[in-house]
Design an enzyme around this catalytic site. Structure first.
Site: not given
Length: 133
Positions: A91, A58, A46-47, A56, A88
């Protein structure tokens, strides 16, 4: 748990990615995790206009893990725009805390232990002792 249906996890991750909110990057990410009790939990990215606040996939998956009763992750698969992606560093630490060093993560089509992905992770919160007040 030795029999992990990686195709089912990948499919669940692909489905989760369809719900991603990505107006800026257009990079849809989905994550799917298998729990020790056999559930599959998922999440999508969700940006936010402030990229640093983007969630992210995750992170969403771990929220779903907590929301549906908790437990430990056994295996995780993450995809981005239809292809496998590696979580990343932030995460990876999050996954470590909810799956531990033996949790498997699909990397480039093959399962790897978290201990290979983040060999010097911070210890889990349960390993910390509270200071005396």
């Amino acid at each position: 748990m030795t029999n992990i249906d990686w195709a089912a996890l990948r499919s669940a991750a692909h489905e989760a990615a369809t719900f991603a909110y990505v107006p800026y990057s257009k990079f849809r990410v989905g994550a799917a995790g298998l729990t020790s009790d056999g559930r599959i939990v998922t999440g999508c990215n969700v940006e936010n206009a402030s990229y640093g606040l983007t969630l992210c996939a995750e992170c969403g998956m771990i929220s779903e893990l907590a929301r549906t009763g908790g437990g430990r992750l056994v295996a995780v698969c993450t995809v981005g725009n239809g292809a496998p992606v590696t979580p990343c560093g932030r995460c990876r630490q999050l996954l470590w805390e909810h799956g531990g060093p033996d949790m498997l993560i699909e990397v480039e089509g093959a399962p790897r232990r978290m201990s290979e992905m983040i060999p010097h992770a911070f210890p889990e919160a349960s390993n910390f002792t509270q200071p005396n007040k």
